[in-house]
Design an enzyme around this catalytic site. Structure first.
Site, mmCIF file in Angstrom:
data_model
loop_
_atom_site.group_PDB
_atom_site.id
_atom_site.type_symbol
_atom_site.label_atom_id
_atom_site.label_comp_id
_atom_site.label_asym_id
_atom_site.label_seq_id
_atom_site.Cartn_x
_atom_site.Cartn_y
_atom_site.Cartn_z
ATOM 1 N N ASP B 224 0.837 -1.205 0.000
ATOM 2 C CA ASP B 224 0.000 0.000 0.000
ATOM 3 C C ASP B 224 0.874 1.259 0.000
ATOM 4 O O ASP B 224 0.684 2.176 -0.809
ATOM 5 C CB ASP B 224 -0.915 -0.043 1.233
ATOM 6 C CG ASP B 224 -1.730 1.208 1.411
ATOM 7 O OD1 ASP B 224 -2.739 1.356 0.703
ATOM 8 O OD2 ASP B 224 -1.346 2.064 2.240
ATOM 9 N N LYS B 228 1.570 4.398 -2.993
ATOM 10 C CA LYS B 228 1.474 5.832 -2.685
ATOM 11 C C LYS B 228 2.806 6.536 -2.950
ATOM 12 O O LYS B 228 2.838 7.667 -3.448
ATOM 13 C CB LYS B 228 1.043 6.018 -1.232
ATOM 14 C CG LYS B 228 -0.375 5.509 -0.963
ATOM 15 C CD LYS B 228 -0.641 5.417 0.536
ATOM 16 C CE LYS B 228 -2.056 4.929 0.827
ATOM 17 N NZ LYS B 228 -2.244 4.622 2.261
#
Lengths: 464, 464
Positions: B224, B228
């Site tokens: 994750d 980003k």
């Protein structure tokens, strides 16, 4: 200079003209008003980073003039063609696509900006005083002429805060903005906190280090922070807030004793700009409170760790929750970064069409007087050491419907220099949240009690 | 459904059409894909705050459909007309001005977004995985169709970070972005730091409290955060960075011992997403390093005080200096705030003309392999307590041209349970900055030394 002079006529030909087809390859003409610390940094970047700026904007940015107060000073380090310096700002603003106003103050900045807009230029400014005084007039002119008015540099220097509040949080409901908006006062309070020194000597040290002006009034009396708070409140609450709406108290009354009292409470003292939405009547009607004053905040609050001359803005929004934006609030390069971000934004609008959001004042909430603001007080009293004193003091709070959160009592039997004295007590009271008028009336009534020798200090408590 | 069906034909009439005069009073049609936690929060705000959103946008936003996977569930709390729910997302995206994609994943999200754009809709998405995998394709489609692609919600939830980096810092040069980009891992590391507990039991506690998923892989293995980091690096360095460019290490190997070692150093361990600009050759050529791994940071660094599941992004820019953005990185309401900010922005573009900035990849800097990233190592060794050990260890560092900043040596004469053992020493070495390949080769060579019983832990040190 007459608008009918041959020079002006030829400038007018080059000015944007809605009836002529725009030249899509011509550089955008940028006029810079002011070549002080920030203006110089802006000029240097426009010159030295021209390729990057062109790639990001989609068009070259050509500096067509730098208006200065006095001609002839050596400004070779800016990398700007000396022929571009002019003392005729009024003429310069008539021949630009983007005008960067960095001269500050109300006059002639206001007239120059209005003239620039009337001649079709978008305006980027860092002029907080002007925005807090004449924001609506400037916005109306931008709207009338279909140009942008951007001012990220006016609040908290390099910290992106105008754009996040205006754009990123446009789909949210902002309830509170609390900012450390002035670097000088934060430096002074932080230094008082670390050294235990008093206000006057700390200001002198800050002046020696270049963190405070020779005349520090605008900073230490809170004028600078108040202008910024007015701008933030306008944006956050979609309501016109001028400097005249901002309750303002500076830090000149903050003593070493206050700082020590804050430490005992697990707090630090900061000069805060507070913009708050409050329910004002039983039908759920809302008002806003905008104020600048020193206040204690608990060490665990994100704002408490903002040291030295840094700024930070803490935002509480309905959906986003707590946000904080932190960085340098002043200085040539940091402020220039904010200015140039705006320049690229308004330039992109020129290239891609459209314009940024204008003034949003639809909510038009009433701005409440300071007495209606809800806050908490930390009150230190020097009282006689008699039985029943606490009861009498508590009665005064109750009579004003102010609820007490904590009381600490300490018996004192000697002076600061160790001389024995008749026993007296120091009472430290922290209240629950109440209207400032009730808190203030409570303190006045306490001062009238014969058992109270002195109200040693009164400080607001925020951020909990 | 065929595009030639009567229903589609009538939808097409209502769709934006450059040849027809736009209806300046018609509401903007908003389609929502996904009604999970974030989608539900978005739907509720679109419905309940419609007046405010209209005032801020300049036009009403009308929810014309909500695409869900299964029909028939009770969603009365959204305040949405039940007739608006549909399982036909492909049809829904053809009849909207703004499409909000919140279904996540690559398929069918990608095709739906491309179809929406081809039908003239601007797109708002929170889909970091898709952006990190197919960003350039989506940007190209947005550019081709003259629509906006906005994705503030994809990075750090409610924290405005995409817009500040893309717009506010557009006139500056970003050198480094360091982010705490994943709330679950920050919660776990913070809890390990406060309790002294190990990784596995802390993850179980986080799962019980709802801070970690039943399958926490995407979070704890850094996937994750890596998506980003790819998005942030693309924006910060005007270079295409995909998830495949991001070096990724999760936190599963972080032990209670590592946390304790960090404490002794006056540090905390955080999972950091680091995007860095580096000079790569003698002529000043630049490359970038993008990586996600746990690292020690000193307690005095602003990121060190980011507790629990909060996120923060620390930015270092040439002119602006150090900035930090702090807030909630996940959750329905916070993420919805970011989505709605984007919805208002793209809606304003529909109303006022123009569109936001598209992809900026002009700089096209090379993405360096992890071995070229410059970092510092904290290495703990269990060594024999013999004279000359430190000299041998130091020699290994020197041979790899890695400079040592500090060494701490501690003699151990008993086991953890108090049983006497042959004397051995614990050596803790912190290096100066060096290329990761050299540091890693140093550690490999140390492990080969006969005087080294065990390399107890290896951690990078950042932020100083």
């Amino acid at each position: 200079m007459s608008d009918l002079s041959p020079a002006a006529a030829s400038d007018a030909t080059a000015a944007p003209d809605e009836t002529a087809a725009p030249d899509e390859t011509a550089p955008l003409r940028v006029a810079l008003l002011g070549a002080g610390t920030v203006g110089s940094a802006v000029a240097r970047t426009l010159t030295h980073e021209a390729d990057d700026l062109a790639a990001r904007t989609g068009r070259r940015l050509e500096l067509v003039g730098v208006a200065v107060r006095r001609a002839g000073r050596d400004r070779a380090d800016l990398g700007v063609d000396p022929a571009l310096f002019t003392t005729d700002a009024a003429e310069l603003v008539t021949r630009a696509d983007i005008v960067i106003e960095l001269i500050g103050g109300i006059d002639p900045a206001k007239e120059l900006i209005l003239s620039a807009m009337a001649h079709g230029a978008s305006v980027v400014t860092g002029n907080k005083a002007l925005l807090a005084e004449a924001g609506p007039t400037l916005y109306a002119a931008a709207d009338e002429h279909g140009v942008d008015l951007y001012y990220e540099a006016a609040v908290a220097g390099a910290i992106p805060i105008v754009r996040p509040i205006r754009d990123s949080l446009a789909g949210d409901r902002i309830d509170r903005v609390i900012g450390i908006l002035n670097g000088t006062t934060n430096f002074v309070l932080d230094a008082m906190d670390s050294t235990g020194a008093g206000f006057t000597e700390t200001v002198e040290r800050a002046q020696a280090l270049g963190y405070a002006e020779a005349d520090p009034t605008a900073d230490v009396e809170g004028f600078d922070a108040a202008a910024k708070a007015a701008i933030l409140a306008s944006l956050a609450f979609h309501t016109r807030v001028g400097i005249e709406h901002v309750h303002r108290e500076g830090i000149t009354e903050v003593s070493a004793g206050d700082i020590a009292a804050a430490k005992e409470m697990g707090c630090v003292i900061k000069l805060l700009g507070i913009c708050e939405r409050t329910v004002v009547d039983e039908s759920g009607g809302e008002g806003i409170s905008v104020r600048v004053h020193p206040a204690m905040i608990p060490l665990g609050h994100p704002l408490a760790s903002v040291r030295e001359a840094f700024n930070a803005v803490f935002v509480e929004a309905g959906s986003a929750g707590e946000l904080m934006f932190y960085g340098q609030g002043a200085g040539g390069d940091p402020t220039a970064s904010a200015v140039l971000g705006d320049v690229v934004a308004v330039a992109r609008h020129r290239v891609a069409g459209g314009k940024g959001p204008g003034e949003s004042a639809y909510a038009d909430l009433p701005v409440l007087p300071m007495g209606r603001a809800r806050t908490r007080y930390h009150v230190s009293l020097d009282v006689a050491d008699r039985s029943g004193v606490l009861a009498k003091v508590a009665q005064v709070f109750a009579a004003h419907e102010v609820s007490i959160e904590t009381v600490r009592q300490q018996v004192v039997t000697e002076d600061e220099d160790g001389t024995p004295t008749p026993p007296r007590a120091a009472l430290v009271i922290v209240t629950h949240s109440a209207e400032d008028a009730a808190l203030s009336a409570t303190v006045d009534a306490l001062a009238e009690l014969d058992i109270v020798r002195e109200v040693t200090s009164v400080l607001r408590v925020e951020g909990s």
